[in-house]
Design an enzyme around this catalytic site. Structure first.
Site, PDB file in Angstrom:
ATOM      1  N   ASN A  16     123.414  17.268 -46.133  1.00 56.59           N
ATOM      2  CA  ASN A  16     123.759  18.693 -45.958  1.00 56.59           C
ATOM      3  C   ASN A  16     125.018  18.881 -45.136  1.00 56.59           C
ATOM      4  OD1 ASN A  16     121.611  20.113 -47.241  1.00 56.59           O
ATOM      5  ND2 ASN A  16     120.245  19.376 -45.627  1.00 56.59           N
ATOM      6  N   LYS A 106     120.432  15.020 -32.465  1.00 63.22           N
ATOM      7  CA  LYS A 106     119.742  15.354 -31.198  1.00 63.22           C
ATOM      8  C   LYS A 106     118.526  14.482 -30.958  1.00 63.22           C
ATOM      9  CE  LYS A 106     118.585  18.223 -34.599  1.00 63.22           C
ATOM     10  NZ  LYS A 106     119.219  19.146 -35.494  1.00 63.22           N
ATOM     11  N   GLU A 130     128.411  18.494 -30.047  1.00 67.92           N
ATOM     12  CA  GLU A 130     128.232  19.963 -30.072  1.00 67.92           C
ATOM     13  C   GLU A 130     127.284  20.394 -31.188  1.00 67.92           C
ATOM     14  OE1 GLU A 130     127.851  23.183 -29.006  1.00 67.92           O
ATOM     15  OE2 GLU A 130     129.707  22.788 -27.930  1.00 67.92           O
ATOM     16  N   ILE A 137     127.154  27.150 -32.956  1.00 66.84           N
ATOM     17  CA  ILE A 137     127.442  27.885 -31.706  1.00 66.84           C
ATOM     18  C   ILE A 137     128.094  26.958 -30.686  1.00 66.84           C
ATOM     19  CG2 ILE A 137     126.476  29.248 -29.808  1.00 66.84           C
ATOM     20  CD1 ILE A 137     124.069  29.848 -31.539  1.00 66.84           C
ATOM     21  N   GLU A 191     114.779  19.824 -40.894  1.00 66.63           N
ATOM     22  CA  GLU A 191     115.035  18.382 -40.781  1.00 66.63           C
ATOM     23  C   GLU A 191     114.401  17.682 -41.989  1.00 66.63           C
ATOM     24  OE1 GLU A 191     116.944  17.000 -38.171  1.00 66.63           O
ATOM     25  OE2 GLU A 191     117.248  19.140 -38.011  1.00 66.63           O
ATOM     26  N   LYS A 206     116.615  19.423 -28.172  1.00 63.83           N
ATOM     27  CA  LYS A 206     117.763  20.263 -27.784  1.00 63.83           C
ATOM     28  C   LYS A 206     117.594  20.761 -26.351  1.00 63.83           C
ATOM     29  CE  LYS A 206     118.552  21.692 -32.558  1.00 63.83           C
ATOM     30  NZ  LYS A 206     118.112  22.618 -33.604  1.00 63.83           N
TER      31      LYS A 206
HETATM   32  N1  LIG Z   1     121.090  20.432 -41.333  1.00 61.21           N
HETATM   33  C1  LIG Z   1     121.342  21.106 -40.214  1.00 61.21           C
HETATM   34  O1  LIG Z   1     121.306  22.338 -40.187  1.00 61.21           O
HETATM   35  C2  LIG Z   1     121.661  20.379 -38.946  1.00 61.21           C
HETATM   36  C3  LIG Z   1     121.576  19.016 -38.858  1.00 61.21           C
HETATM   37  N2  LIG Z   1     121.865  18.399 -37.689  1.00 61.21           N
HETATM   38  C4  LIG Z   1     121.779  16.953 -37.564  1.00 61.21           C
HETATM   39  O2  LIG Z   1     122.783  16.376 -38.380  1.00 61.21           O
HETATM   40  C5  LIG Z   1     122.328  15.143 -38.914  1.00 61.21           C
HETATM   41  C6  LIG Z   1     122.410  15.204 -40.434  1.00 61.21           C
HETATM   42  O3  LIG Z   1     121.622  16.272 -40.907  1.00 61.21           O
HETATM   43  P1  LIG Z   1     121.558  16.663 -42.467  1.00 61.21           P
HETATM   44  O4  LIG Z   1     122.899  16.529 -43.058  1.00 61.21           O
HETATM   45  O5  LIG Z   1     120.862  17.963 -42.530  1.00 61.21           O
HETATM   46  O6  LIG Z   1     120.605  15.519 -43.003  1.00 61.21           O
HETATM   47  P2  LIG Z   1     120.429  15.018 -44.508  1.00 61.21           P
HETATM   48  O7  LIG Z   1     119.092  14.380 -44.585  1.00 61.21           O
HETATM   49  O8  LIG Z   1     120.778  16.115 -45.472  1.00 61.21           O
HETATM   50  O9  LIG Z   1     121.586  13.922 -44.627  1.00 61.21           O
HETATM   51  C7  LIG Z   1     121.516  12.643 -44.078  1.00 61.21           C
HETATM   52  C8  LIG Z   1     122.168  11.725 -45.078  1.00 61.21           C
HETATM   53  O10 LIG Z   1     122.303  10.455 -44.476  1.00 61.21           O
HETATM   54  C9  LIG Z   1     121.941   9.479 -45.425  1.00 61.21           C
HETATM   55  N3  LIG Z   1     121.491   8.276 -44.739  1.00 61.21           N
HETATM   56  C10 LIG Z   1     120.360   8.119 -44.008  1.00 61.21           C
HETATM   57  N4  LIG Z   1     120.270   6.841 -43.577  1.00 61.21           N
HETATM   58  C11 LIG Z   1     121.363   6.208 -44.034  1.00 61.21           C
HETATM   59  C12 LIG Z   1     121.833   4.875 -43.938  1.00 61.21           C
HETATM   60  N5  LIG Z   1     121.146   3.954 -43.295  1.00 61.21           N
HETATM   61  N6  LIG Z   1     123.024   4.558 -44.510  1.00 61.21           N
HETATM   62  C13 LIG Z   1     123.731   5.499 -45.186  1.00 61.21           C
HETATM   63  N7  LIG Z   1     123.318   6.781 -45.332  1.00 61.21           N
HETATM   64  C14 LIG Z   1     122.154   7.121 -44.763  1.00 61.21           C
HETATM   65  C15 LIG Z   1     120.825  10.125 -46.240  1.00 61.21           C
HETATM   66  O11 LIG Z   1     120.679   9.487 -47.482  1.00 61.21           O
HETATM   67  C16 LIG Z   1     121.328  11.557 -46.338  1.00 61.21           C
HETATM   68  O12 LIG Z   1     122.135  11.743 -47.476  1.00 61.21           O
HETATM   69  C17 LIG Z   1     120.910  14.939 -38.366  1.00 61.21           C
HETATM   70  O13 LIG Z   1     120.971  14.174 -37.209  1.00 61.21           O
HETATM   71  C18 LIG Z   1     120.473  16.364 -38.056  1.00 61.21           C
HETATM   72  O14 LIG Z   1     119.491  16.402 -37.038  1.00 61.21           O
HETATM   73  C19 LIG Z   1     122.298  19.075 -36.577  1.00 61.21           C
HETATM   74  C20 LIG Z   1     122.405  20.423 -36.621  1.00 61.21           C
HETATM   75  C21 LIG Z   1     122.078  21.194 -37.805  1.00 61.21           C
HETATM   76  N1  LIG Z   2     116.365  21.675 -38.300  1.00 60.65           N
HETATM   77  C1  LIG Z   2     117.260  22.252 -37.369  1.00 60.65           C
HETATM   78  C2  LIG Z   2     118.667  22.046 -37.810  1.00 60.65           C
HETATM   79  C3  LIG Z   2     119.605  22.271 -36.734  1.00 60.65           C
HETATM   80  O1  LIG Z   2     119.595  21.647 -35.703  1.00 60.65           O
HETATM   81  C4  LIG Z   2     116.993  23.751 -37.272  1.00 60.65           C
HETATM   82  O2  LIG Z   2     116.239  24.255 -38.089  1.00 60.65           O
HETATM   83  O3  LIG Z   2     117.507  24.372 -36.339  1.00 60.65           O
HETATM   84 NA    NA Z   3     126.481  23.834 -31.008  1.00 62.13          NA
END
Ligand SMILES: NC(=O)C1=CN([C@@H]2O[C@H](COP(=O)(O)OP(=O)(O)OC[C@H]3O[C@@H](n4cnc5c(N)ncnc54)[C@H](O)[C@@H]3O)[C@@H](O)[C@H]2O)C=CC1
Ligand SMILES: N[C@@H](CC=O)C(=O)O
Ligand code: NA
Length: 438
Positions: A16, A106, A130, A137, A191, A206
């Protein structure tokens, strides 16, 4: 015009958030170079499956499954895979090879932040995160930089978009929990395992980060008292609404003095009743908001999109440009300070109000007995409302009592509820929720 130097960027994960970061790095390359003073060249994207479908069209030659080689050859590494391993090892490898790291992870920071911060210091590189708290934010940089000349006393916020979206849908449309959760997942807020959202673990991670930066002391996940939203029922939401409240999952970190005179920080996450006119009650959908109280600045509020691929990518890019600028100027700067040594206080030391729903026998003297128990525990009642129900079949009357207390120590409130449960006139305690803002 002088030729700009090129900094190589490695991206780990293309989900994402990662896909949006890659898109912006490619589409806005010229603008980013102008703001940074260096070209940020996306050198590769580590993924698990080279042929997976992505949200964004990206050059296929960027993808690799060899994350380790990628991070060893980068000036800047963006970790957006999530989870603990291999993210932890790859971040450590990147820093040991001299790369600055930007992450949104996080869960990893709350579990093993100190190891990562120490490695960043040792390697003389910057570790920025951040995106890890309240998505788009700007909240960590204001705490770390803008408020570094002040003393923060309290942080109170809605920091999980998924649970705010669910509670808001349940409150405004009467949606069922499961349907609201499915929609949050579809929109990319949740998540990979939504347990972390609905059980409050994501907000707790967080809260630990917010408390650490605000009070210059390292707080870990186990210092956070955590309660999620799975026990919040449609009946709780309806009763709260009728009484003029809304239920929100709050993360709170505040400086307190416990009954033994020990000063520390109470860090907690729990569903909380807020008066509907409270500014945090107006935070709808997946939006987040964080209130900060500081000795000199007074009250500050930060509001915006706390989740979702594109908004979160904005925070990642901000960190990336900032780290790249420091490379251009020479020097990592200071990312966090741990000069304070305040202990984390247990939940019993927290000072809050309670909303208590009771199903009681409709007999004379019941209200007086309940009120007396509260008084014996030193808990004063602010609001007590009674509704009488008559069972059409048996013709038996029962009463529903709703009580809101004044602020008191959590330990006294919990003891009061236990004592009330033992009264023979109580049929059941239907809900116990904390209240802020009254
Ligand atoms: N989605 C959100 O709104 C937010 C997400 N985050 C953080 O950002 C990070 C990413 O979140 P998303 O993009 O939503 O997760 P996601 O699950 O959509 O993307 C993670 C990607 O990493 C890949 N991946 C996982 N293990 C891997 C590996 N060993 N080698 C290569 N690729 C690998 C997965 O296949 C997936 O495509 C997480 O730590 C999440 O907590 C932080 C704030 C907001
Ligand atoms: N799963 C989290 C993604 C951002 O950190 C949320 O819903 O706030
Ligand atoms: Na932030």
């Amino acid at each position: 015009m002088t030729e700009l130097r090129t900094l190589k960027v490695a991206l780990l994960g293309c989900g994402n958030v990662g896909a949006q970061v890659a898109r912006i790095l490619i589409d806005d390359a010229d603008a980013l170079a102008a703001r940074t003073g260096a070209r940020l060249e996306l050198g590769g994207i580590a993924v698990r499956n080279l042929d997976a479908e992505r949200d964004v069209d990206l050059p296929q030659e960027l993808f690799t499954t060899d994350a380790e080689t990628l991070v060893k050859d980068a000036d800047l590494v963006i970790e957006l895979m999530g989870g603990i391993e291999p993210a932890r090892t790859l971040i450590l490898t990147a820093m040991r090879h001299g790369a600055c790291v930007v992450t949104g992870n996080k869960a990893l920071l709350a579990q093993d932040g100190p190891t990562l911060y120490e490695e960043a210091d040792k390697a003389g590189v910057q570790l920025s995160y951040e995106a890890a708290v309240a998505g788009a934010i700007p909240i960590l940089r204001p705490i770390r930089d803008s408020l570094s000349g002040d003393r923060i006393t309290r942080v109170l916020g809605i920091v999980n978009g998924t649970t705010n979206f669910i509670l808001d849908q349940m409150d405004s449309t009467g949606a069922q929990f499961a349907d609201a959760l499915a929609e949050a997942q579809r929109l990319g807020y949740a998540e990979a395992d939504p347990t972390a959202d609905v059980e409050g673990y994501d907000a707790a991670a967080k809260a630990a980060i917010l408390a650490s930066l605000s009070f210059h002391t390292r707080f870990a996940l186990e210092d956070v008292s955590c309660e999620g939203i799975t026990a919040v029922s449609a009946a709780d939401i309806a009763a709260a609404k009728e009484a003029g409240f809304v239920i929100k999952l709050l993360a709170i970190a505040e400086k307190l003095t416990d009954e033994d005179g020990r000063t520390g920080v109470s860090v907690r996450v729990h569903p909380t009743l807020l008066p509907r006119e409270h500014p945090l009650a107006a935070v709808r959908g997946a939006f987040n908001a964080v209130f900060i109280e500081a000795e000199n600045a007074g009250e500050l509020m930060f509001y915006g999109q706390g989740a979702g691929g594109t908004p979160t990518a904005s925070a990642v890019l901000g960190d990336l440009v900032s780290a790249a600028r420091r490379i251009v100027l020479g020097g990592p700067g200071r990312t966090e300070t741990t000069t304070g040594h305040v202990p984390a206080l247990p939940i019993d030391a927290a000072i809050t109000s309670y909303y208590i729903g009771l199903d009681v026998a409709d007999q004379p003297g019941v209200l007086a007995r309940i009120a007396q128990l509260f008084a014996e525990h030193g808990v004063s009642i602010e609001i007590m409302r009674q509704t009488i129900h008559r069972d059409a079949d048996s013709n038996v009357e029962s009463a529903e009592l709703r009580i809101v207390t004044h602020r008191a120590r959590e330990a006294a409130l919990a003891a009061t509820v236990e004592a009330v449960k033992r009264l023979d006139v109580i049929n059941s305690v239907t809900s116990v929720l904390r209240v802020e803002g009254v």
